[in-house]
Design a protein around this motif. Structure first.
Motif: not given
Length: 85
Positions: A16-20, A29-33, A42-44, A50-53
């Motif tokens: 996720v950090n690498a994707g961001l 350029t979009p990035l999708y998992y 997307t990474p975002a 997961t910010a509040h999970a």
């Protein structure tokens, strides 16, 4: 593939950090998992969902519920639509 027990994707924090970072350096350029069940995030979105999970106890993974992912065809269009274009 998602976990069949919890219906969640476990996405590496490093991924996720690498994707961001990639997204920031190469915008727009979009990035999708794309997962094995052909759902997309997307990474975002991973960070947002997961910010509040609760995080995995090791902190090494983001756990995202599968119902929060988009269907592949909703994002990229169906094969029939692409062939007609």
């Amino acid at each position: 593939m998602p976990s069949t027990d919890t219906n969640r994707y476990a996405i590496s924090t490093d991924t996720v950090n690498a994707g961001l970072l990639f997204t920031a350096a190469h915008a727009p350029t979009p990035l999708y998992y794309v997962f094995g069940d052909l759902k997309v995030l997307t990474p975002a979105e991973v960070v947002h969902y997961t910010a509040h999970a609760l995080r995995h106890h090791s902190g090494a993974f983001h756990l995202v519920r599968t119902e929060q992912a988009h269907h592949f065809d909703d994002v990229f269009g169906s094969a029939g639509t692409a062939a007609a274009a």
